[in-house]
Write an enzyme that holds these catalytic residues in place. Structure first.
Site, PDB file in Angstrom:
ATOM      1  N   LEU A  70      12.098  57.860 -27.186  1.00  0.00           N
ATOM      2  CA  LEU A  70      13.088  57.104 -27.948  1.00  0.00           C
ATOM      3  C   LEU A  70      12.347  56.447 -29.110  1.00  0.00           C
ATOM      4  O   LEU A  70      11.179  56.060 -28.969  1.00  0.00           O
ATOM      5  CB  LEU A  70      13.733  55.998 -27.092  1.00  0.00           C
ATOM      6  CG  LEU A  70      14.649  56.430 -25.944  1.00  0.00           C
ATOM      7  CD1 LEU A  70      15.083  55.202 -25.137  1.00  0.00           C
ATOM      8  CD2 LEU A  70      15.872  57.175 -26.460  1.00  0.00           C
ATOM      9  N   ASP A  71      13.016  56.290 -30.258  1.00  0.00           N
ATOM     10  CA  ASP A  71      12.416  55.563 -31.374  1.00  0.00           C
ATOM     11  C   ASP A  71      12.041  54.150 -30.914  1.00  0.00           C
ATOM     12  O   ASP A  71      12.677  53.591 -30.009  1.00  0.00           O
ATOM     13  CB  ASP A  71      13.405  55.451 -32.544  1.00  0.00           C
ATOM     14  CG  ASP A  71      13.636  56.788 -33.250  1.00  0.00           C
ATOM     15  OD1 ASP A  71      12.890  57.744 -32.981  1.00  0.00           O
ATOM     16  OD2 ASP A  71      14.573  56.848 -34.066  1.00  0.00           O
ATOM     17  N   ARG A  72      11.056  53.569 -31.578  1.00  0.00           N
ATOM     18  CA  ARG A  72      10.549  52.248 -31.168  1.00  0.00           C
ATOM     19  C   ARG A  72      11.667  51.206 -31.067  1.00  0.00           C
ATOM     20  O   ARG A  72      11.702  50.415 -30.118  1.00  0.00           O
ATOM     21  CB  ARG A  72       9.480  51.776 -32.168  1.00  0.00           C
ATOM     22  CG  ARG A  72       8.766  50.499 -31.748  1.00  0.00           C
ATOM     23  CD  ARG A  72       7.552  50.241 -32.620  1.00  0.00           C
ATOM     24  NE  ARG A  72       7.933  49.933 -33.982  1.00  0.00           N
ATOM     25  CZ  ARG A  72       8.207  48.697 -34.412  1.00  0.00           C
ATOM     26  NH1 ARG A  72       8.140  47.667 -33.594  1.00  0.00           N
ATOM     27  NH2 ARG A  72       8.560  48.500 -35.662  1.00  0.00           N
ATOM     28  N   THR A  74      14.889  51.722 -30.684  1.00  0.00           N
ATOM     29  CA  THR A  74      16.030  52.123 -29.855  1.00  0.00           C
ATOM     30  C   THR A  74      15.778  51.673 -28.422  1.00  0.00           C
ATOM     31  O   THR A  74      14.693  51.875 -27.887  1.00  0.00           O
ATOM     32  CB  THR A  74      16.207  53.655 -29.886  1.00  0.00           C
ATOM     33  OG1 THR A  74      16.363  54.072 -31.246  1.00  0.00           O
ATOM     34  CG2 THR A  74      17.421  54.090 -29.090  1.00  0.00           C
ATOM     35  N   ARG A 175      20.587  58.826 -36.646  1.00  0.00           N
ATOM     36  CA  ARG A 175      20.512  57.889 -37.771  1.00  0.00           C
ATOM     37  C   ARG A 175      20.827  58.604 -39.086  1.00  0.00           C
ATOM     38  O   ARG A 175      21.597  58.095 -39.917  1.00  0.00           O
ATOM     39  CB  ARG A 175      19.126  57.254 -37.813  1.00  0.00           C
ATOM     40  CG  ARG A 175      18.810  56.442 -36.571  1.00  0.00           C
ATOM     41  CD  ARG A 175      17.325  56.188 -36.368  1.00  0.00           C
ATOM     42  NE  ARG A 175      16.750  55.395 -37.447  1.00  0.00           N
ATOM     43  CZ  ARG A 175      15.460  55.075 -37.521  1.00  0.00           C
ATOM     44  NH1 ARG A 175      14.615  55.481 -36.574  1.00  0.00           N
ATOM     45  NH2 ARG A 175      15.011  54.344 -38.526  1.00  0.00           N
TER      46      ARG A 175
END
Length: 241
Positions: A70-72, A74, A175
């Site tokens: 997961l993105d940092r 998120t 996004r």
């Protein structure tokens, strides 16, 4: 599974990562990742989620391995395999698109139409030390086919709560796709998102991995859900969504 040396963790770090457990069995570990924590190594020297998995080291000196990222910024459901066979099985299931990921996000206005599928290729672009994704033509060099579903769950004068489902697994896909239809995610300045929402500051990217359904190594499907974190819930309530 890797044979890297265990990372030294503080008692507080061990307690924290153990408090994030949503599901654990002999094959896998599912955590509710907080926002602001990198999944794996980046330029920041702080411990990553990957490092924190040493809190679950087994007697044979191995620890769980992340199956996806997961993105940092998120938050939400993230899956790790506890054994090599489980890692192989889950990796193959991910490749075969047997994972169904459901995200929740805040946007500044309801999309038009309120539900649909975004099918636009993306290409990775390096700008300085940062990586971005951008929409491109299907025949552009490096183009990756990318599909996302979206659905508006509720809307008010202040914005909307949307459910997002990535059908492919490109970096920053949700996004960029939402920005492409003119509804960038709140708290995402990289792709044009607003930094305020319902009269309040957006502390981060308002994207939460709410639910994950995938095949379990022992058979059948498993669905795990993660509750909304406090910062996301506060903005949702402020906008009366």
């Amino acid at each position: 599974m890797t044979d890297r040396s265990p990372v030294s963790l503080s008692e507080d770090e061990i307690a924290a990562v153990r408090s994030w457990v949503l599901h654990e069995d002999p094959h896998l570990l599912i955590l509710n990742k907080p926002a602001g924590l990198s999944s794996q190594g980046g330029r920041i020297k702080a411990h990553t989620l990957d490092d924190l998995l040493w809190a679950f080291m087994r007697s044979n000196g191995k620890r769980p391995e992340l199956v996806h990222r997961l993105d940092r910024d998120t938050s939400g459901v993230i899956l790790a395999a506890k054994t090599k066979p489980a890692a192989g099985f889950l990796g193959k299931a991910l490749q075969m698109r047997r994972f169904r990921k459901t995200y929740l996000a805040l946007v500044s206005a309801a999309p038009e139409p309120r539900a649909g599928t975004i099918d636009v290729p993306l290409v990775r672009q390096e700008i300085g030390r940062e990586s971005y994704m951008r929409v491109c033509a299907f025949d552009a060099p490096g183009a990756q086919g990318s599909q996302s579903r979206y659905r508006t769950l509720s809307a008010s004068e202040d914005g909307a709560l949307v459910e997002l489902e990535p059908l492919t697994g490109r970096m920053h896909q949700l996004r960029v796709h939402m920005a492409h239809i003119g509804r960038p995610l709140v708290g995402d300045p990289r792709y044009g998102g607003a930094l305020t929402f319902a009269g309040r500051a957006a502390p981060r990217l308002m994207l939460h991995a709410a639910k994950l359904t995938f095949p379990h190594p022992e058979g059948g499907d498993l669905t795990v859900e993660a509750p909304l974190p406090a910062d996301f819930e506060a903005l949702r309530q402020a906008a009366e969504l």
